[in-house]
Design a protein around this motif. Structure first.
Motif, PDB file in Angstrom:
ATOM      1  N   GLU A   1      -1.377   5.112  11.005  1.00  0.00           N
ATOM      2  CA  GLU A   1      -1.364   4.490   9.675  1.00  0.00           C
ATOM      3  C   GLU A   1      -2.751   4.480   9.022  1.00  0.00           C
ATOM      4  OE1 GLU A   1       0.155   3.241   6.380  1.00  0.00           O
ATOM      5  OE2 GLU A   1       1.514   3.441   8.093  1.00  0.00           O
ATOM      6  N   LYS A   2      -3.768   4.193   9.801  1.00  0.00           N
ATOM      7  CA  LYS A   2      -5.136   4.138   9.271  1.00  0.00           C
ATOM      8  C   LYS A   2      -5.581   5.521   8.778  1.00  0.00           C
ATOM      9  CE  LYS A   2      -9.778   2.534  10.469  1.00  0.00           C
ATOM     10  NZ  LYS A   2     -10.685   2.112  11.565  1.00  0.00           N
ATOM     11  N   LYS A   3      -5.270   6.558   9.563  1.00  0.00           N
ATOM     12  CA  LYS A   3      -5.635   7.928   9.175  1.00  0.00           C
ATOM     13  C   LYS A   3      -4.855   8.374   7.939  1.00  0.00           C
ATOM     14  CE  LYS A   3      -8.428   8.818  12.711  1.00  0.00           C
ATOM     15  NZ  LYS A   3      -9.877   9.006  12.515  1.00  0.00           N
TER      16      LYS A   3
ATOM     17  N   ARG B   1      -2.696  17.244  11.260  1.00  0.00           N
ATOM     18  CA  ARG B   1      -2.075  17.880  12.432  1.00  0.00           C
ATOM     19  C   ARG B   1      -2.003  16.930  13.626  1.00  0.00           C
ATOM     20  NH1 ARG B   1      -4.793  22.214  11.995  1.00  0.00           N
ATOM     21  NH2 ARG B   1      -3.222  23.517  10.979  1.00  0.00           N
ATOM     22  N   ARG B   2      -3.077  16.183  13.854  1.00  0.00           N
ATOM     23  CA  ARG B   2      -3.175  15.378  15.089  1.00  0.00           C
ATOM     24  C   ARG B   2      -2.860  13.892  14.899  1.00  0.00           C
ATOM     25  NH1 ARG B   2      -8.980  17.678  17.374  1.00  0.00           N
ATOM     26  NH2 ARG B   2      -8.354  19.862  17.642  1.00  0.00           N
TER      27      ARG B   2
ATOM     28  N   LYS C   1       0.853  -1.199   0.000  1.00  0.00           N
ATOM     29  CA  LYS C   1       0.000   0.000   0.000  1.00  0.00           C
ATOM     30  C   LYS C   1       0.886   1.245   0.000  1.00  0.00           C
ATOM     31  CE  LYS C   1      -0.539  -0.405   5.018  1.00  0.00           C
ATOM     32  NZ  LYS C   1      -1.481  -0.638   6.114  1.00  0.00           N
ATOM     33  N   PRO C   2       0.317   2.401  -0.346  1.00  0.00           N
ATOM     34  CA  PRO C   2       1.121   3.625  -0.365  1.00  0.00           C
ATOM     35  C   PRO C   2       1.731   3.918   1.012  1.00  0.00           C
ATOM     36  CG  PRO C   2      -1.000   3.976  -1.432  1.00  0.00           C
ATOM     37  CD  PRO C   2      -1.065   2.642  -0.768  1.00  0.00           C
ATOM     38  N   THR C   3       2.953   4.499   1.002  1.00  0.00           N
ATOM     39  CA  THR C   3       3.649   4.762   2.274  1.00  0.00           C
ATOM     40  C   THR C   3       3.129   6.005   2.993  1.00  0.00           C
ATOM     41  OG1 THR C   3       5.347   6.041   1.139  1.00  0.00           O
ATOM     42  CG2 THR C   3       5.780   3.681   1.469  1.00  0.00           C
ATOM     43  N   GLY C   4       2.776   7.045   2.227  1.00  0.00           N
ATOM     44  CA  GLY C   4       2.313   8.288   2.850  1.00  0.00           C
ATOM     45  C   GLY C   4       3.378   8.945   3.722  1.00  0.00           C
ATOM     46  N   ASN C   5       4.646   8.771   3.373  1.00  0.00           N
ATOM     47  CA  ASN C   5       5.729   9.300   4.209  1.00  0.00           C
ATOM     48  C   ASN C   5       5.675  10.814   4.375  1.00  0.00           C
ATOM     49  OD1 ASN C   5       6.914   6.842   4.855  1.00  0.00           O
ATOM     50  ND2 ASN C   5       8.195   6.824   3.022  1.00  0.00           N
TER      51      ASN C   5
END
Length: 324
Positions: free
Chosen positions: A266-268, A260-261, A225-229
């Motif tokens: 990972e889920k968010k 921000r929070r 799945k995408p890393t979203g780093n």
């Protein structure tokens, strides 16, 4: 023939000679420094930057010793910034190898980065390459400003599309433009030719960075799945900026609050990635990348066909297609 073979073909001999030339500039009487330098040389990447210097030089004239010095200056600068970046980001691996700070601690890593920078300065002064030194110095200034601007904006989460382009122009495009400018200068190119190479490098650099930003949203082979780093680091890149601009105010606030929070959740992060995809962020970023790639190609239209020109055009295509 593969893209990389086409890119390397016109400068095959120069790149072969560049390696010992570069190594010679890093010799030191300090054994620890020699050990670390050899480690750095063994884990060199694709060497895109020296290739750009030589190809730009070849497109505009005959490659000379000044071209080798220019390529060395750029590579010294690039290597120094990578070493310093790893310290700042507390990164312990790069391209599957341990970073300098992971093996020898941060203090030594910073000093080695400083050594690389100082070697570049002394080489340019010793060989009277003042024009190239000016190009490299301006690049260092811009890169530092770009990093600091991104940090400032990441804290506030208020990056507009204009600010995003300013950040990536300074952070990434300025170094790639320094390569093409240095290559042109090394063979005495000036006027329109110099401007063309500066424009080519900047537009290629912007396309290169947008491609980098898109990796965050693509399937990762290891985790599926995408890393979203970038999201995890609260960096707002083009796909996310566009998606936010095209969402209603309530959705905008919800996503920004999540970044921000919950940027470490990972889920968010996957939820934010889904939001970007649903709101056209990926398509838009791809379109912009193609636009800047075409701008880069257009700057070469005044040059006669040659192996060097073909290699540079191929490098633009390769930038868009690369998988990291």
């Amino acid at each position: 023939m593969s893209d990389t073979s086409i890119i390397k073909a016109p400068i095959k001999e120069e790149m072969k000679q560049f390696e010992p030339f570069f190594k010679e500039q890093l010799k030191s009487s300090i054994p620890l420094l020699d050990i670390i330098t050899n480690y750095v040389l063994r884990r060199k990447g694709k060497q895109m930057r020296p290739m750009l210097v030589f190809l730009s030089a070849k497109l505009n004239g005959e490659i000379s010793e000044a071209s080798y010095i220019s390529a060395t200056l750029i590579e010294l600068l690039h290597t120094a910034t990578l070493i310093h970046d790893d310290v700042v980001d507390e990164t312990y691996q790069r391209r599957g190898f341990f970073s300098i700070n992971a093996l020898w601690k941060s203090k030594i890593a910073v000093l080695v980065g400083d050594f690389f920078l100082s070697k570049g300065l002394s080489l340019s002064l010793k060989t009277d390459q003042i024009d190239v030194l000016k190009v490299v110095s301006e690049a260092v200034t811009e890169m530092s400003e770009g990093e600091l601007l991104q940090i400032e904006k990441s804290r506030k989460l208020d990056i507009t599309e204009d600010v995003y382009y300013e950040i990536i122009r300074k952070k990434t495009a300025t170094l790639i433009a320094a390569c093409t400018k240095a290559g042109a200068l090394s063979v005495g190119a000036n006027g329109d030719k110099f401007k063309n190479m500066a424009s080519f490098g900047e537009n290629l650099g912007i396309a290169f960075q947008i491609r980098d930003d898109l990796f965050d949203y693509e399937q990762n082979g290891m985790i599926g799945k995408p890393t979203g780093n970038d999201i995890k680091e609260k960096k707002l890149t083009l796909p996310l900026i566009y998606a936010l601009n095209n969402a209603d105010k309530t959705e905008q606030r919800r996503i920004l609050r999540m970044i921000r929070r919950h940027h470490k959740n990972e889920k968010k992060v996957q939820e934010i990635i889904a939001f970007v995809k649903a709101n056209g962020g990926i398509e838009y970023a791809n379109e912009q990348m193609e636009t800047y790639a075409q701008k880069a190609k257009d700057t070469l239209s005044s040059y006669e066909d040659s192996d060097a020109k073909t290699a540079l055009l191929t490098m633009v295509d390769y930038t868009l297609k690369r998988k990291k």
